[in-house]
Design a protein around this motif. Structure first.
Motif, PDB file in Angstrom:
ATOM      1  N   SER A 447       0.843  -1.188   0.000  1.00  0.00           N
ATOM      2  CA  SER A 447       0.000   0.000   0.000  1.00  0.00           C
ATOM      3  C   SER A 447       0.883   1.245   0.000  1.00  0.00           C
ATOM      4  O   SER A 447       2.083   1.165   0.249  1.00  0.00           O
ATOM      5  CB  SER A 447      -0.906  -0.013   1.236  1.00  0.00           C
ATOM      6  OG  SER A 447      -1.876   1.004   1.147  1.00  0.00           O
ATOM      7  N   SER A 450       1.262   6.732   2.572  1.00  0.00           N
ATOM      8  CA  SER A 450       0.303   7.619   3.243  1.00  0.00           C
ATOM      9  C   SER A 450      -0.804   6.849   3.964  1.00  0.00           C
ATOM     10  O   SER A 450      -1.623   7.435   4.674  1.00  0.00           O
ATOM     11  CB  SER A 450      -0.332   8.561   2.218  1.00  0.00           C
ATOM     12  OG  SER A 450      -0.974   7.804   1.188  1.00  0.00           O
ATOM     13  N   LYS A 451      -0.821   5.530   3.804  1.00  0.00           N
ATOM     14  CA  LYS A 451      -1.907   4.716   4.362  1.00  0.00           C
ATOM     15  C   LYS A 451      -1.609   4.207   5.773  1.00  0.00           C
ATOM     16  O   LYS A 451      -2.192   3.209   6.202  1.00  0.00           O
ATOM     17  CB  LYS A 451      -2.174   3.514   3.447  1.00  0.00           C
ATOM     18  CG  LYS A 451      -2.537   3.879   2.013  1.00  0.00           C
ATOM     19  CD  LYS A 451      -3.932   4.452   1.924  1.00  0.00           C
ATOM     20  CE  LYS A 451      -4.346   4.674   0.477  1.00  0.00           C
ATOM     21  NZ  LYS A 451      -5.684   5.244   0.358  1.00  0.00           N
ATOM     22  N   GLU A 453      -2.487   5.351   8.678  1.00  0.00           N
ATOM     23  CA  GLU A 453      -3.669   5.360   9.546  1.00  0.00           C
ATOM     24  C   GLU A 453      -4.585   4.176   9.251  1.00  0.00           C
ATOM     25  O   GLU A 453      -5.156   3.581  10.157  1.00  0.00           O
ATOM     26  CB  GLU A 453      -4.429   6.680   9.418  1.00  0.00           C
ATOM     27  CG  GLU A 453      -3.713   7.838  10.093  1.00  0.00           C
ATOM     28  CD  GLU A 453      -4.630   9.026  10.364  1.00  0.00           C
ATOM     29  OE1 GLU A 453      -5.837   8.922  10.046  1.00  0.00           O
ATOM     30  OE2 GLU A 453      -4.139  10.031  10.882  1.00  0.00           O
ATOM     31  N   GLY A 454      -4.701   3.829   7.984  1.00  0.00           N
ATOM     32  CA  GLY A 454      -5.498   2.667   7.619  1.00  0.00           C
ATOM     33  C   GLY A 454      -4.910   1.394   8.208  1.00  0.00           C
ATOM     34  O   GLY A 454      -5.640   0.503   8.664  1.00  0.00           O
ATOM     35  N   SER A 455      -3.557   1.324   8.215  1.00  0.00           N
ATOM     36  CA  SER A 455      -2.877   0.163   8.798  1.00  0.00           C
ATOM     37  C   SER A 455      -3.108   0.107  10.299  1.00  0.00           C
ATOM     38  O   SER A 455      -3.311  -0.974  10.868  1.00  0.00           O
ATOM     39  CB  SER A 455      -1.375   0.222   8.498  1.00  0.00           C
ATOM     40  OG  SER A 455      -1.141   0.220   7.110  1.00  0.00           O
ATOM     41  N   ASP A 457      -5.663   1.236  11.864  1.00  0.00           N
ATOM     42  CA  ASP A 457      -7.047   0.819  12.067  1.00  0.00           C
ATOM     43  C   ASP A 457      -7.158  -0.707  11.954  1.00  0.00           C
ATOM     44  O   ASP A 457      -7.845  -1.368  12.746  1.00  0.00           O
ATOM     45  CB  ASP A 457      -7.945   1.499  11.025  1.00  0.00           C
ATOM     46  CG  ASP A 457      -9.422   1.265  11.314  1.00  0.00           C
ATOM     47  OD1 ASP A 457      -9.822   1.408  12.481  1.00  0.00           O
ATOM     48  OD2 ASP A 457     -10.158   0.923  10.374  1.00  0.00           O
ATOM     49  N   PHE A 458      -6.445  -1.267  10.970  1.00  0.00           N
ATOM     50  CA  PHE A 458      -6.440  -2.721  10.801  1.00  0.00           C
ATOM     51  C   PHE A 458      -5.791  -3.398  12.015  1.00  0.00           C
ATOM     52  O   PHE A 458      -6.281  -4.419  12.522  1.00  0.00           O
ATOM     53  CB  PHE A 458      -5.687  -3.093   9.526  1.00  0.00           C
ATOM     54  CG  PHE A 458      -5.575  -4.575   9.294  1.00  0.00           C
ATOM     55  CD1 PHE A 458      -6.653  -5.297   8.806  1.00  0.00           C
ATOM     56  CD2 PHE A 458      -4.400  -5.254   9.587  1.00  0.00           C
ATOM     57  CE1 PHE A 458      -6.568  -6.672   8.604  1.00  0.00           C
ATOM     58  CE2 PHE A 458      -4.300  -6.619   9.398  1.00  0.00           C
ATOM     59  CZ  PHE A 458      -5.386  -7.330   8.900  1.00  0.00           C
ATOM     60  N   SER A 460      -5.707  -2.286  15.010  1.00  0.00           N
ATOM     61  CA  SER A 460      -6.626  -2.153  16.147  1.00  0.00           C
ATOM     62  C   SER A 460      -7.608  -3.327  16.200  1.00  0.00           C
ATOM     63  O   SER A 460      -7.890  -3.879  17.271  1.00  0.00           O
ATOM     64  CB  SER A 460      -7.376  -0.827  16.054  1.00  0.00           C
ATOM     65  OG  SER A 460      -8.088  -0.578  17.241  1.00  0.00           O
ATOM     66  N   LYS A 461      -8.083  -3.739  15.027  1.00  0.00           N
ATOM     67  CA  LYS A 461      -9.018  -4.864  14.980  1.00  0.00           C
ATOM     68  C   LYS A 461      -8.340  -6.163  15.416  1.00  0.00           C
ATOM     69  O   LYS A 461      -8.961  -7.020  16.049  1.00  0.00           O
ATOM     70  CB  LYS A 461      -9.592  -5.007  13.568  1.00  0.00           C
ATOM     71  CG  LYS A 461     -10.533  -3.862  13.194  1.00  0.00           C
ATOM     72  CD  LYS A 461     -10.926  -3.910  11.737  1.00  0.00           C
ATOM     73  CE  LYS A 461     -11.796  -2.697  11.390  1.00  0.00           C
ATOM     74  NZ  LYS A 461     -12.037  -2.561   9.943  1.00  0.00           N
ATOM     75  N   TYR A 497      -2.669   8.166  18.052  1.00  0.00           N
ATOM     76  CA  TYR A 497      -3.787   7.504  17.366  1.00  0.00           C
ATOM     77  C   TYR A 497      -4.578   6.615  18.327  1.00  0.00           C
ATOM     78  O   TYR A 497      -5.807   6.607  18.307  1.00  0.00           O
ATOM     79  CB  TYR A 497      -3.249   6.682  16.190  1.00  0.00           C
ATOM     80  CG  TYR A 497      -4.329   6.115  15.304  1.00  0.00           C
ATOM     81  CD1 TYR A 497      -4.878   6.876  14.277  1.00  0.00           C
ATOM     82  CD2 TYR A 497      -4.810   4.813  15.496  1.00  0.00           C
ATOM     83  CE1 TYR A 497      -5.878   6.367  13.460  1.00  0.00           C
ATOM     84  CE2 TYR A 497      -5.813   4.290  14.687  1.00  0.00           C
ATOM     85  CZ  TYR A 497      -6.343   5.073  13.675  1.00  0.00           C
ATOM     86  OH  TYR A 497      -7.345   4.572  12.873  1.00  0.00           O
ATOM     87  N   LEU A 581       4.318  -0.532   3.325  1.00  0.00           N
ATOM     88  CA  LEU A 581       3.971   0.848   2.991  1.00  0.00           C
ATOM     89  C   LEU A 581       5.129   1.429   2.182  1.00  0.00           C
ATOM     90  O   LEU A 581       6.229   1.613   2.710  1.00  0.00           O
ATOM     91  CB  LEU A 581       3.727   1.658   4.267  1.00  0.00           C
ATOM     92  CG  LEU A 581       2.570   1.163   5.148  1.00  0.00           C
ATOM     93  CD1 LEU A 581       2.429   2.042   6.385  1.00  0.00           C
ATOM     94  CD2 LEU A 581       1.263   1.137   4.367  1.00  0.00           C
TER      95      LEU A 581
END
Length: 681
Positions: A447, A450-451, A453-455, A457-458, A460-461, A497, A581
């Motif tokens: 990815s 810049s991703k 934050e998306g990582s 979030d992943f 966190s799950k 975060y 990334l």
């Protein structure tokens, strides 16, 4: 008596000044000169105007139709120009700073000129005049050599021609005739001549095949002779272990060995029974089960009443191995202890006493094992894990704790076969290329940088399912030179975060050794759920609960290192993920990311890494011990290297070796070569 090892100053025109100039190129003997091959060839075949492209280097043949004129400008600068009729076209020819060529250009004479074609101007920037087409006997290819400010191309060519005239018949033929016939190789004499002055592309290809094969064969023979000498001269400890008892131990293991593990165990155990010292490298991909192979080798050793030593680079890895061995040895008479820098004095004293008396069968430890007061009763097997992390002297010190103990080196860094048979060719190599049953392949995703934050979030799950995660960065702190993510900045972003929901750890190379050990141990114990780290996280660090690996600026790493980092996850029963990334700007960088998402095979990746980055940069540093071949390339000519290795092994294994007359020219060449330091490495 003349010899190809004569000093270069025996040749005409080589006085003290040229002798020194040639020496700067690594040329001291006639054979050095004859094997100073061109690094490229200029195609000087005459071309038609319609078959050449703009900026091509070409040879044009035509008739001079205007007198050559010289225009002087600037300081010692000049331009010589004339026109040449080629077929139905008129072409302008220009030479810069070569006014002396004017006398070679005669009206209405047909000549050949080599230069660079300018399609827009229909002109040729001349490099050289090749002469009249009527009497020109030149080859279609002109050799270009590595030279320096001390000596010119023209001089090197002239001296090589002299050497070929006087020493051609003395060039030795050392490849056994059977092999030359099998591979349709020309003689070494003819190959050397054709390497310097090829008449065609086909002749050059034939010559290079012979030269490359001979160079690789000579090197592989050296390695095999070292290996053979070790087996014949180094009297080792033969361990005729009880086969049934060893099988009984293996059958009680809580898992079934893979076919690869069984094969490697057989190779090692066969070595242990031999009277010579085992000197074997065990390569195994991440998670392939090298440790259990070492354990079985230790059991075979202990069954015969001998001791073993298992050295690893860090305390946390030593503890992991100790825990594994301690569990496997339950219900057996085998004894194992852990010795590191943190071992308390009273415990250490007991361990040393038990080692010296023979009461202790196996010790696992770090550099603490090589201290002077660590003495063994009868050490017979030394295993070094991640052997590249230790210096040569450190490994040697541990090996010298016994009387020629058997030695097994282990590495989780897959080494391409071409490197293994050049850098480590004198060792026996075992390969574990099969993962234990039930291992779930790691999913790898590429990815944009810049991703992050998306990582997060992943991640966190995953953390909500009681998992853990790594986030790797290439730098410790912000760099003014490189626009790369750094561990300290990323650590702060991750803290912000998650806002205290999870415990975040920070690990980097500037921390003291005990701080790093403490952090890794805390992460292993799930005191931290996310570990932000540089690449100092240990190879072999086993945290089965970690399921996510995020690598920032992944394009900065080679495939082998990315694979090692990815191997920190996927060690448990849950599906694991590696997120790269990266914003690679080069085709090479994009190709590495693509390959990582397509394969989890460390040996395939190491070979691709070798092809993409070259042998010198494979591990980020110049590969230590890498031979400097004069012409062969272990990547480009890997197939020839493989053949040469197989042939060298076959020859040294031959019952008639070395007394047979078949091998005398090659052995004589190797003997002569040892006395000439600038010869082929």
């Amino acid at each position: 008596m003349k010899s190809i090892y004569d000093s270069i100053d025996v040749l005409p025109g080589v006085g003290p000044k040229r002798l020194e100039a040639l020496h700067t190129l690594g040329i001291d003997t006639v054979y050095d000169l004859l094997t100073h091959f061109p690094f490229r060839y200029e195609d000087i075949q005459v071309k038609n105007l319609e078959e050449i492209d703009d900026q091509d280097k070409v040879t044009l043949k035509g008739t001079v139709v205007t007198p050559a004129t010289v225009h002087h400008y600037g300081f010692k600068k000049s331009r010589l120009s004339f026109k040449m009729a080629i077929e139905d076209a008129i072409v302008m020819i220009t030479f810069f700073n070569q006014p002396y060529l004017k006398d070679k250009i005669q009206l209405e004479e047909e000549i050949m000129v080599f230069g660079k074609w300018d399609a827009l101007r229909q002109s040729l920037a001349g490099f050289k005049i090749l002469g009249s087409s009527k009497n020109n006997g030149a080859n279609d290819f002109e050799s270009v050599y590595h030279v320096n400010k001390h000596i010119k191309q023209k001089t090197v060519v002239s001296i090589i021609k002299s050497a070929l005239e006087e020493y051609y018949s003395l060039i030795p033929e050392i490849i056994p005739e059977e092999l030359s016939i099998r591979y349709h190789l020309q003689s070494h004499k003819d190959a050397i001549r054709a390497m310097h002055f090829p008449k065609s592309e086909t002749e050059f290809q034939q010559a290079s095949r012979q030269v490359i094969y001979q160079e690789f064969l000579v090197y592989q023979m050296k390695l095999q002779l070292v290996r053979d000498s070790r087996k014949n001269q180094a009297k080792g400890i033969s361990i005729p272990y009880n086969v049934e008892q060893l099988k009984e131990f293996i059958q009680k293991l809580p898992f079934e060995l893979t076919d690869g593990q069984k094969r490697v165990v057989n190779e090692i155990c066969r070595d242990l029974r031999e009277p010579y010292v085992m000197n074997r490298l065990l390569q195994g991909d991440v998670g392939s089960g090298k440790t259990i192979v070492a354990v079985i080798a230790f059991v075979a050793t202990i069954l015969e009443g001998y001791q073993g030593a298992f050295m690893v680079p860090t305390e946390i890895l030593a503890e992991q191995h100790y825990e594994t061995l301690h569990q496997l040895f339950k219900g057996t008479p085998f004894t194992v202890s852990l010795l590191t820098g943190s071992t308390k004095p009273k415990v250490r004293k007991t361990i040393l006493e038990e080692l010296a008396s023979g009461k202790l069968d196996l010790v696992i430890g770090t550099h603490a094992l090589i201290q002077e007061d660590v003495l063994f009763h009868n050490l017979a097997l030394v295993v070094t894990d991640e052997q590249h992390r230790f210096g040569v002297n450190q490994r040697k010190t541990l090996n010298e704790k016994g009387e020629n103990p058997n030695v097994l080196y282990m590495t989780a860094t897959p080494i391409p076969r071409t490197l293994a048979i050049t850098v480590m060719g004198e060792m026996d190599v075992s390969i574990l290329d099969q993962l234990p049953a039930g291992r779930i392949p790691i999913r790898t995703i590429w990815s944009k940088s810049s991703k992050l934050e998306g990582s997060l979030d992943f991640i966190s799950k995953q953390l909500e399912m009681n998992r853990q995660a790594y986030i790797i960065t290439p730098l410790i702190e912000k760099s003014e030179v490189l626009d790369l993510k750094n561990a300290e900045d990323v650590y702060q972003k991750v803290m912000e975060y998650y806002q205290g929901k999870w415990q975040i750890g920070l690990l980097h190379g500037r921390q003291k050794a005990d701080e790093k050990e403490k952090m890794m141990r805390a992460f292993k114990d799930n005191e931290y759920q996310v570990l932000v780290s540089t690449t100092v996280i240990e190879v072999g660090l086993n945290v089965p609960n970690a399921t996510v690996m995020v690598i920032q600026d992944a394009e900065r790493f080679g495939l082998s290192q990315l694979h090692q980092l990815r191997g920190r996850v996927g060690r448990g029963s849950s599906e694991s993920f590696c997120i790269l990334l990266a914003n690679p700007k080069t085709d090479n960088g994009k190709e590495r990311m693509k390959i990582m998402t397509e394969s989890t095979d460390g040996f395939y990746l190491s070979q691709k890494d070798l092809e993409l980055r070259g042998s010198g940069d494979l591990f980020g540093i110049k590969q230590s011990g890498m031979p400097a071949f004069k012409y062969g390339d272990i990547i480009r000519n890997a197939n020839i290297l493989e053949v040469a290795h197989t042939d060298a092994v076959m020859m040294v294994s031959d019952e008639g070796f070395p007394s047979s007359s078949i091998y005398q020219p090659l052995l004589h060449f190797l003997k002569e070569e040892r006395g000439h330091s600038t010869r082929l490495q």
